[in-house]
Design a protein around this motif. Sequence first.
Motif, PDB file in Angstrom:
ATOM      1  N   TYR A  51       3.245  14.838  -1.055  1.00  0.00           N
ATOM      2  CA  TYR A  51       2.692  13.956  -0.183  1.00  0.00           C
ATOM      3  C   TYR A  51       1.437  14.158   0.318  1.00  0.00           C
ATOM      4  CZ  TYR A  51       7.627  12.306   0.010  1.00  0.00           C
ATOM      5  OH  TYR A  51       8.988  12.107  -0.226  1.00  0.00           O
ATOM      6  N   SER A  52       0.401  15.084  -0.257  1.00  0.00           N
ATOM      7  CA  SER A  52      -0.682  15.774   0.544  1.00  0.00           C
ATOM      8  C   SER A  52      -1.601  14.427   0.521  1.00  0.00           C
ATOM      9  CB  SER A  52      -1.337  16.602  -0.426  1.00  0.00           C
ATOM     10  OG  SER A  52      -1.708  16.099  -1.557  1.00  0.00           O
ATOM     11  N   GLU A  53      -1.659  13.462  -0.381  1.00  0.00           N
ATOM     12  CA  GLU A  53      -2.688  12.384   0.031  1.00  0.00           C
ATOM     13  C   GLU A  53      -2.130  11.250   0.778  1.00  0.00           C
ATOM     14  OE1 GLU A  53      -5.737  12.393  -3.009  1.00  0.00           O
ATOM     15  OE2 GLU A  53      -4.246  12.768  -4.640  1.00  0.00           O
ATOM     16  N   ILE A  54      -1.047  11.099   1.413  1.00  0.00           N
ATOM     17  CA  ILE A  54      -0.620   9.892   2.052  1.00  0.00           C
ATOM     18  C   ILE A  54      -0.527  10.747   3.520  1.00  0.00           C
ATOM     19  CG2 ILE A  54       1.458   8.635   2.448  1.00  0.00           C
ATOM     20  CD1 ILE A  54       2.511   8.740  -0.034  1.00  0.00           C
ATOM     21  N   SER A  55      -1.746  10.677   4.015  1.00  0.00           N
ATOM     22  CA  SER A  55      -2.311  11.398   5.080  1.00  0.00           C
ATOM     23  C   SER A  55      -2.967  10.296   5.921  1.00  0.00           C
ATOM     24  CB  SER A  55      -3.038  12.520   4.884  1.00  0.00           C
ATOM     25  OG  SER A  55      -3.821  12.851   6.084  1.00  0.00           O
ATOM     26  N   PHE A  56      -2.427  10.416   7.306  1.00  0.00           N
ATOM     27  CA  PHE A  56      -3.058   9.390   8.318  1.00  0.00           C
ATOM     28  C   PHE A  56      -3.976  10.323   9.170  1.00  0.00           C
ATOM     29  CE2 PHE A  56       1.726   8.252   7.855  1.00  0.00           C
ATOM     30  CZ  PHE A  56       1.362   7.598   6.650  1.00  0.00           C
ATOM     31  N   THR A  57      -4.528  11.421   8.709  1.00  0.00           N
ATOM     32  CA  THR A  57      -5.255  12.172   9.627  1.00  0.00           C
ATOM     33  C   THR A  57      -6.800  11.933   9.115  1.00  0.00           C
ATOM     34  OG1 THR A  57      -5.461  14.024   8.165  1.00  0.00           O
ATOM     35  CG2 THR A  57      -3.722  13.825   9.774  1.00  0.00           C
ATOM     36  N   ALA A  90      -0.270   9.522 -16.081  1.00  0.00           N
ATOM     37  CA  ALA A  90      -0.226  10.335 -14.935  1.00  0.00           C
ATOM     38  C   ALA A  90      -1.841  11.150 -14.901  1.00  0.00           C
ATOM     39  CB  ALA A  90       0.409  11.755 -14.787  1.00  0.00           C
ATOM     40  N   ALA A  91      -2.491  11.395 -16.422  1.00  0.00           N
ATOM     41  CA  ALA A  91      -3.637  11.782 -16.356  1.00  0.00           C
ATOM     42  C   ALA A  91      -4.511  10.488 -15.823  1.00  0.00           C
ATOM     43  CB  ALA A  91      -4.216  11.831 -17.950  1.00  0.00           C
ATOM     44  N   ALA A  92      -4.125   9.197 -16.250  1.00  0.00           N
ATOM     45  CA  ALA A  92      -5.150   8.063 -15.812  1.00  0.00           C
ATOM     46  C   ALA A  92      -5.043   8.082 -14.445  1.00  0.00           C
ATOM     47  CB  ALA A  92      -4.637   6.971 -16.533  1.00  0.00           C
ATOM     48  N   ALA A  93      -4.099   8.341 -13.884  1.00  0.00           N
ATOM     49  CA  ALA A  93      -3.675   8.299 -12.434  1.00  0.00           C
ATOM     50  C   ALA A  93      -4.637   9.198 -11.561  1.00  0.00           C
ATOM     51  CB  ALA A  93      -2.304   8.429 -11.971  1.00  0.00           C
ATOM     52  N   LEU A  94      -4.547  10.341 -12.055  1.00  0.00           N
ATOM     53  CA  LEU A  94      -5.415  11.502 -11.390  1.00  0.00           C
ATOM     54  C   LEU A  94      -6.821  11.467 -11.740  1.00  0.00           C
ATOM     55  CD1 LEU A  94      -2.642  14.311 -12.348  1.00  0.00           C
ATOM     56  CD2 LEU A  94      -3.119  13.371  -9.901  1.00  0.00           C
ATOM     57  N   GLN A  95      -7.226  10.660 -12.768  1.00  0.00           N
ATOM     58  CA  GLN A  95      -8.727  10.928 -13.145  1.00  0.00           C
ATOM     59  C   GLN A  95      -9.211   9.694 -12.768  1.00  0.00           C
ATOM     60  OE1 GLN A  95      -8.403  11.880 -17.472  1.00  0.00           O
ATOM     61  NE2 GLN A  95      -9.462  13.935 -17.083  1.00  0.00           N
ATOM     62  N   GLY A  96      -8.885   8.498 -12.880  1.00  0.00           N
ATOM     63  CA  GLY A  96      -9.630   7.450 -12.564  1.00  0.00           C
ATOM     64  C   GLY A  96      -9.732   7.044 -11.076  1.00  0.00           C
ATOM     65  N   PRO A  97     -10.327   5.992 -10.855  1.00  0.00           N
ATOM     66  CA  PRO A  97     -10.823   5.540  -9.394  1.00  0.00           C
ATOM     67  C   PRO A  97      -9.288   5.812  -8.527  1.00  0.00           C
ATOM     68  CG  PRO A  97     -11.142   3.565 -10.896  1.00  0.00           C
ATOM     69  CD  PRO A  97     -10.610   4.753 -11.774  1.00  0.00           C
ATOM     70  N   GLN A  98      -9.843   6.096  -7.475  1.00  0.00           N
ATOM     71  CA  GLN A  98      -8.414   6.422  -6.562  1.00  0.00           C
ATOM     72  C   GLN A  98      -8.250   5.446  -5.408  1.00  0.00           C
ATOM     73  OE1 GLN A  98      -6.699   9.561  -6.901  1.00  0.00           O
ATOM     74  NE2 GLN A  98      -7.761   9.344  -8.891  1.00  0.00           N
ATOM     75  N   ASP A  99      -8.705   4.060  -5.875  1.00  0.00           N
ATOM     76  CA  ASP A  99      -8.437   3.152  -4.928  1.00  0.00           C
ATOM     77  C   ASP A  99      -6.907   2.807  -4.297  1.00  0.00           C
ATOM     78  OD1 ASP A  99      -8.268   2.615  -7.698  1.00  0.00           O
ATOM     79  OD2 ASP A  99      -9.149   0.436  -7.483  1.00  0.00           O
ATOM     80  N   PHE A 100      -6.040   2.991  -5.313  1.00  0.00           N
ATOM     81  CA  PHE A 100      -4.704   2.902  -4.810  1.00  0.00           C
ATOM     82  C   PHE A 100      -4.355   3.554  -3.475  1.00  0.00           C
ATOM     83  CE2 PHE A 100      -0.094   3.685  -4.964  1.00  0.00           C
ATOM     84  CZ  PHE A 100       0.289   2.389  -4.754  1.00  0.00           C
ATOM     85  N   ILE A 101      -4.739   4.794  -3.416  1.00  0.00           N
ATOM     86  CA  ILE A 101      -4.544   5.656  -2.530  1.00  0.00           C
ATOM     87  C   ILE A 101      -5.280   5.058  -1.216  1.00  0.00           C
ATOM     88  CG2 ILE A 101      -4.803   7.891  -1.411  1.00  0.00           C
ATOM     89  CD1 ILE A 101      -4.334   9.061  -4.289  1.00  0.00           C
ATOM     90  N   ALA A 102      -6.575   4.754  -1.434  1.00  0.00           N
ATOM     91  CA  ALA A 102      -7.375   4.277  -0.233  1.00  0.00           C
ATOM     92  C   ALA A 102      -6.621   2.946   0.208  1.00  0.00           C
ATOM     93  CB  ALA A 102      -8.697   3.950  -0.937  1.00  0.00           C
ATOM     94  N   GLU A 103      -6.071   2.091  -0.697  1.00  0.00           N
ATOM     95  CA  GLU A 103      -5.352   0.597  -0.195  1.00  0.00           C
ATOM     96  C   GLU A 103      -4.007   1.053   0.444  1.00  0.00           C
ATOM     97  OE1 GLU A 103      -5.886  -1.778  -3.703  1.00  0.00           O
ATOM     98  OE2 GLU A 103      -8.015  -1.282  -3.695  1.00  0.00           O
ATOM     99  N   SER A 104      -3.297   1.953  -0.227  1.00  0.00           N
ATOM    100  CA  SER A 104      -1.805   2.062   0.335  1.00  0.00           C
ATOM    101  C   SER A 104      -1.609   2.867   1.798  1.00  0.00           C
ATOM    102  CB  SER A 104      -1.082   2.591  -0.696  1.00  0.00           C
ATOM    103  OG  SER A 104      -1.359   3.751  -1.123  1.00  0.00           O
ATOM    104  N   PRO A 130      -3.489   3.152   4.249  1.00  0.00           N
ATOM    105  CA  PRO A 130      -3.701   2.233   5.553  1.00  0.00           C
ATOM    106  C   PRO A 130      -2.246   1.219   5.798  1.00  0.00           C
ATOM    107  CG  PRO A 130      -5.651   2.067   4.515  1.00  0.00           C
ATOM    108  CD  PRO A 130      -4.789   2.767   3.476  1.00  0.00           C
ATOM    109  N   VAL A 131      -1.780   0.905   4.717  1.00  0.00           N
ATOM    110  CA  VAL A 131      -0.598   0.025   4.770  1.00  0.00           C
ATOM    111  C   VAL A 131       0.419   0.733   5.536  1.00  0.00           C
ATOM    112  CG1 VAL A 131       1.059  -1.330   3.452  1.00  0.00           C
ATOM    113  CG2 VAL A 131      -1.385  -1.595   3.093  1.00  0.00           C
ATOM    114  N   TYR A 132       0.921   2.117   5.070  1.00  0.00           N
ATOM    115  CA  TYR A 132       1.892   2.950   5.395  1.00  0.00           C
ATOM    116  C   TYR A 132       1.402   3.179   6.851  1.00  0.00           C
ATOM    117  CZ  TYR A 132       3.243   4.074   0.630  1.00  0.00           C
ATOM    118  OH  TYR A 132       3.796   4.195  -0.619  1.00  0.00           O
ATOM    119  N   ARG A 133       0.360   3.304   7.157  1.00  0.00           N
ATOM    120  CA  ARG A 133      -0.177   3.561   8.615  1.00  0.00           C
ATOM    121  C   ARG A 133       0.253   2.623   9.497  1.00  0.00           C
ATOM    122  NH1 ARG A 133      -4.863   7.018  10.716  1.00  0.00           N
ATOM    123  NH2 ARG A 133      -4.515   6.580  12.934  1.00  0.00           N
TER     124      ARG A 133
END
Length: 407
Positions: free
Chosen positions: A214-220, A287-301, A303-306
């Motif tokens: 869960y390292s990237e699902i962080s609210f800090t 998975a390679a595409a997920a880890l390598q490409g733009p990380q916008d999904f994490i940036a968007e999701s 704040p929604v979890y938060r």
Amino acid sequence: MSDTPASSFRPAARLGRIKPSPSTAAAARVRELKAAGRRILDLTVGEPDFDTPERIKEAAIAAIRAGETKYTPVNGTPRLRQAIRGSLQRTHGIEYSDAEITVGGGGKQVIFLALMATVDVGDDVLIPAPYWVSYPDMVRANEGTPVIVPTTAESGYKLTPEQLEAAITDRTTWLILNSPGNPSGAIYTAEELSALADVLRRHPGVSVLSDEIYSEISFTGSPAPSLAAVAPDLRHRVLVVSGVSKSYAMTGWRLGYAAGDSALIGAINTLQSQTSSCPSSISQAAAAAALQGPQDFIAESVPVYRARRDAAVAGLAAIDGVTPLVPDGAFYLYVDCAGLIGRSTPDDRILENDQDVTLYLLDHVGVAVIQGSAYGQSPFFRISFATDIDTITEAIDAIAEAVGALR
Ligand code: PMP
């Protein structure tokens, strides 16, 4: 007389030591109730409610079309290993060599194989509670002994250096650290990890399985720190385990990975070569595409979890008898329900433990949560906020109603 022959199934002793995952069991119960026509507000789910991002799906489709449909190297395609190295470099600033990386069918499988590769009869594995349900059974399945170390509210449900020092014996082979934690959502700060590292330096026989799924699902504001980065001198003793399931909403693709000492990684590869050969080639491309490409999904999701976390915490904090622990990451709330124990339900049943509380919430208001006993720390229940905000708010109102009906 029945035509079905008597079963000749004889379980191995190993099977007697373990039980099916309680979270999978809870999910099955919810499915049953729904199938029977009941409306259930399901807060048990351990997976993002988001769909896998389109860009990642397209990469998988392209891989199929390009004929990437064969066995891959046991430790994953070179491209995926490169993507994993890039991701660990980006999030933690750690440089791993190619030989220090492996992949598997989910973080779960990688953890299992790491324990299988290292745990012998008589070995102890330290597991701070509350813990992810699978750790103790995975240790038992591999003939080791899980040693549960309960944590307290005072430390934010995190293992303290004093507790670690007191728990280590000459039988201790592993400490399992999970940050952000499931079910607590607790994140170990760099300072806290550094204090644990001071203890570990005194005990060279102990390795650390650092579950960072869960390292990237962080609210800090930044990813959860990794012990491997905080204490570089201990890096060869830290096995970082992660995967794409949670951060990229890819639970069904079954792709996880590990980074660590190349001899340990080699041992995991040997086991993988004799079990699954490799994870799905198509999932590896995705998975390679997920880890390598733009990380916008994490940036968007994130704040929604938060926002969901904040709404859930506010709602729960207003209910007498329950105390939510505010999580810094992941998508779970671990709720202390000590204030409900001993109260009576409208049909005169006394709530004696968190299992009773969970059953009462399910029966009385159709809210499904998981009892704290599954995570080794009671009386609590776990709420997942990996579901839409309307379900969350409705469920919390329903919990308030159910608690209000207790005497
Ligand atoms: N570690 C933790 C703490 C988890 O909660 C999970 C998923 N529930 C996993 C590992 C495994 O995830 P996966 O196998 O999907 O990578």
